[in-house]
Design a protein around this motif. Structure first.
Motif, PDB file in Angstrom:
ATOM      1  N   ALA A  75       0.437  -1.205   0.013  1.00 58.14           N
ATOM      2  CA  ALA A  75       0.132  -0.036  -0.110  1.00 58.14           C
ATOM      3  C   ALA A  75       0.909   1.065   0.324  1.00 58.14           C
ATOM      4  N   VAL A  76       1.768   0.840   0.679  1.00 62.83           N
ATOM      5  CA  VAL A  76       2.898   2.095   0.156  1.00 62.83           C
ATOM      6  C   VAL A  76       3.264   2.818  -0.666  1.00 62.83           C
ATOM      7  N   ALA A  77       3.953   1.485  -1.188  1.00 64.87           N
ATOM      8  CA  ALA A  77       4.934   1.503  -2.747  1.00 64.87           C
ATOM      9  C   ALA A  77       3.943   2.352  -3.393  1.00 64.87           C
ATOM     10  N   ILE A  78       2.522   1.895  -3.553  1.00 65.91           N
ATOM     11  CA  ILE A  78       1.576   2.238  -4.346  1.00 65.91           C
ATOM     12  C   ILE A  78       1.531   4.276  -4.370  1.00 65.91           C
ATOM     13  N   SER A  79       0.662   3.803  -2.899  1.00 69.64           N
ATOM     14  CA  SER A  79       0.601   6.109  -2.218  1.00 69.64           C
ATOM     15  C   SER A  79       1.829   6.142  -2.340  1.00 69.64           C
ATOM     16  N   GLY A  80       2.549   6.004  -1.029  1.00 66.32           N
ATOM     17  CA  GLY A  80       4.594   6.965  -1.498  1.00 66.32           C
ATOM     18  C   GLY A  80       3.695   7.754  -0.149  1.00 66.32           C
ATOM     19  N   VAL A  81       5.076   8.373   0.583  1.00 67.72           N
ATOM     20  CA  VAL A  81       4.465   9.104   1.487  1.00 67.72           C
ATOM     21  C   VAL A  81       4.970  10.506   1.310  1.00 67.72           C
ATOM     22  N   ASP A  82       3.945  11.046   1.919  1.00 66.78           N
ATOM     23  CA  ASP A  82       3.929  12.509   1.655  1.00 66.78           C
ATOM     24  C   ASP A  82       4.362  13.695   3.002  1.00 66.78           C
ATOM     25  N   SER A 142      14.597   4.234  -1.861  1.00 65.37           N
ATOM     26  CA  SER A 142      13.290   4.683  -1.228  1.00 65.37           C
ATOM     27  C   SER A 142      13.129   6.147  -2.057  1.00 65.37           C
ATOM     28  N   ILE A 143      13.667   6.992  -2.530  1.00 69.49           N
ATOM     29  CA  ILE A 143      13.827   8.233  -3.018  1.00 69.49           C
ATOM     30  C   ILE A 143      12.364   8.673  -3.904  1.00 69.49           C
ATOM     31  N   SER A 144      11.497   7.300  -4.456  1.00 72.30           N
ATOM     32  CA  SER A 144      10.687   7.457  -5.204  1.00 72.30           C
ATOM     33  C   SER A 144       9.463   7.543  -4.226  1.00 72.30           C
ATOM     34  N   PHE A 145       9.646   7.036  -3.521  1.00 65.70           N
ATOM     35  CA  PHE A 145       8.240   7.502  -3.012  1.00 65.70           C
ATOM     36  C   PHE A 145       7.552   8.068  -1.645  1.00 65.70           C
ATOM     37  N   PHE A 146       8.820   8.911  -1.554  1.00 62.79           N
ATOM     38  CA  PHE A 146       8.902  10.203  -0.972  1.00 62.79           C
ATOM     39  C   PHE A 146       8.508  10.764  -1.749  1.00 62.79           C
ATOM     40  N   ARG A 147       7.180  11.815  -1.145  1.00 64.27           N
ATOM     41  CA  ARG A 147       6.095  12.833  -2.387  1.00 64.27           C
ATOM     42  C   ARG A 147       6.587  13.975  -1.460  1.00 64.27           C
ATOM     43  N   PHE A 148       7.725  15.669  -2.005  1.00 66.90           N
ATOM     44  CA  PHE A 148       7.737  16.822  -1.158  1.00 66.90           C
ATOM     45  C   PHE A 148       6.742  17.763  -1.904  1.00 66.90           C
ATOM     46  N   PRO A 149       5.756  18.362  -1.323  1.00 66.66           N
ATOM     47  CA  PRO A 149       4.787  18.616  -2.488  1.00 66.66           C
ATOM     48  C   PRO A 149       5.345  19.843  -2.256  1.00 66.66           C
ATOM     49  N   GLY A 150       5.183  21.416  -3.913  1.00 68.59           N
ATOM     50  CA  GLY A 150       5.653  21.561  -4.191  1.00 68.59           C
ATOM     51  C   GLY A 150       4.688  22.766  -4.394  1.00 68.59           C
ATOM     52  N   GLN A 151       5.436  24.653  -4.323  1.00 70.22           N
ATOM     53  CA  GLN A 151       4.281  25.090  -4.490  1.00 70.22           C
ATOM     54  C   GLN A 151       3.858  25.112  -6.097  1.00 70.22           C
ATOM     55  N   ILE A 152       2.464  24.338  -6.479  1.00 74.81           N
ATOM     56  CA  ILE A 152       2.152  24.444  -7.539  1.00 74.81           C
ATOM     57  C   ILE A 152       1.319  25.901  -7.969  1.00 74.81           C
ATOM     58  N   ARG A 153       0.142  26.272  -7.307  1.00 76.32           N
ATOM     59  CA  ARG A 153      -0.195  27.928  -7.324  1.00 76.32           C
ATOM     60  C   ARG A 153       0.823  28.674  -7.323  1.00 76.32           C
ATOM     61  N   LYS A 154       1.275  29.541  -8.120  1.00 79.51           N
ATOM     62  CA  LYS A 154       2.206  30.421  -8.344  1.00 79.51           C
ATOM     63  C   LYS A 154       2.108  31.342  -6.804  1.00 79.51           C
ATOM     64  N   ALA A 155       3.324  30.936  -6.454  1.00 74.02           N
ATOM     65  CA  ALA A 155       3.758  32.252  -5.544  1.00 74.02           C
ATOM     66  C   ALA A 155       4.215  33.685  -5.915  1.00 74.02           C
ATOM     67  N   LYS A 156       3.780  34.533  -4.905  1.00 73.55           N
ATOM     68  CA  LYS A 156       4.466  36.370  -5.296  1.00 73.55           C
ATOM     69  C   LYS A 156       6.220  35.991  -5.322  1.00 73.55           C
ATOM     70  N   GLU A 157       6.441  35.303  -5.293  1.00 74.12           N
ATOM     71  CA  GLU A 157       7.642  35.154  -4.757  1.00 74.12           C
ATOM     72  C   GLU A 157       8.310  33.440  -4.513  1.00 74.12           C
ATOM     73  N   THR A 158       9.649  33.843  -5.652  1.00 71.14           N
ATOM     74  CA  THR A 158      10.323  31.678  -5.689  1.00 71.14           C
ATOM     75  C   THR A 158      10.967  31.781  -4.955  1.00 71.14           C
ATOM     76  N   ARG A 159      10.906  30.885  -4.075  1.00 76.23           N
ATOM     77  CA  ARG A 159      11.892  30.606  -2.812  1.00 76.23           C
ATOM     78  C   ARG A 159      12.617  29.129  -3.066  1.00 76.23           C
ATOM     79  N   LYS A 160      14.006  29.067  -3.640  1.00 74.47           N
ATOM     80  CA  LYS A 160      14.704  27.770  -3.770  1.00 74.47           C
ATOM     81  C   LYS A 160      15.515  27.298  -2.733  1.00 74.47           C
TER      82      LYS A 160
END
Length: 286
Positions: A75-82, A142-160
């Motif tokens: 189940a974790v391999a299918i959904s990943g970890v947020d 394991s790296i591809s099973f970690f989900r790192f949510p990014g800023q999908i909605r464009k922010a006023k300032e882009t921080r790297k």
């Protein structure tokens, strides 16, 4: 939650209601948190009238324990970890079932995800690789099973992120980090977006184009035309990847990161949900 933290008496009804609510919101987290380093409480759920005959709670071994563990790993391999959910103790149970992980390693590295003061804390897949340089084989698995949510909605300032500043396409990678596509296949994912979103072959797929693809529910990778894509000039990979991997990348792009909710905006009836769970959108249908 306040009553539990103060160790006050809470009725069984309230506990059952709270557990049911968490299970509806995130069933995988609520079930995997029953597996602790001290004891596996998941096997005590009344799933079958004869399961107690196969339990050896003194050693915590047997087919019931193995079946529960294998089901959690799949189940974790299918959904990943947020990763954004790991700050809550209620959502950390799935971490121990990642490929290459386990209860001890998960408890060892959890602070690297949740720390708000450590500058070297894990905030992206790049920083994940840096923090796990001492166990590269686990990181690669394991790296591809970690989900790192990014800023999908464009922010006023882009921080790297500090860990991504050395890369010119850091922002682009942040958006793809929310999927389960392996970083080594990001270029193929960009080629797919370019081909199916009908961009010119010489155009560069930047952060804005990826964001537009994920935010537009009408943009979709047509699985029936993947062979045409691989035979086109858009396919830049020198290595001909297997069909199953190409199909997996396409499905991940169609689903998108967690926070895009691409298919939630569609107005469909309850009898029409089934097609969304068919092999076209099911990661396990590889």
């Amino acid at each position: 939650r306040r009553d539990l933290s103060q160790r006050q008496q809470v009725s069984d009804t309230i506990l059952i209601a709270a557990s049911t609510a968490r299970r509806v919101q995130n069933p995988l987290s609520e079930l995997t948190r029953l597996c602790t380093p001290e004891k596996n409480y998941l096997v005590n759920l009344p799933l079958h009238r004869f399961q107690s005959k196969f339990l050896d709670e003194s050693t915590e071994t047997g087919i019931i324990y193995e079946a529960c563990e294998l089901a959690c790993i799949k189940a974790v391999a299918i959904s990943g970890v947020d990763v954004s959910k790991l700050h809550s103790v209620h959502h950390r149970g799935a971490l121990q079932f990642l490929p290459g992980f386990g209860p001890q390693f998960a408890s060892l590295i959890i602070n690297k995800f949740t720390s708000t003061t450590d500058k070297s804390s894990i905030r992206s897949r790049t920083s994940l690789e840096k923090n796990m340089f001492f166990c590269q084989h686990i990181s690669d698995n394991s790296i591809s099973f970690f989900r790192f949510p990014g800023q999908i909605r464009k922010a006023k300032e882009t921080r790297k992120d500090d860990g991504d500043q050395h890369q010119g396409n850091a922002s682009k990678e942040k958006l793809l980090n929310g999927t389960m596509i392996d970083p080594k296949e990001y270029q193929i994912a960009c080629d797919m977006i370019k081909y199916f979103a009908k961009y010119d072959i010489d155009e560069e797929i930047d952060e804005n184009k990826i964001r537009q693809f994920f935010m537009n529910p009408h943009h979709e990778i047509q699985l029936s035309k993947l062979a045409d894509f691989m035979n086109s000039d858009y396919y830049s990979s020198r290595n001909m990847l297997c069909h199953h991997l190409i199909m997996f990348i396409a499905k991940e792009l169609n689903i998108g990161p967690f926070e895009t909710l691409r298919f939630k905006k569609k107005k469909i009836g309850s009898d029409q949900y089934k097609p969304l769970l068919s092999s076209q959108y099911d990661r396990s249908g590889m």
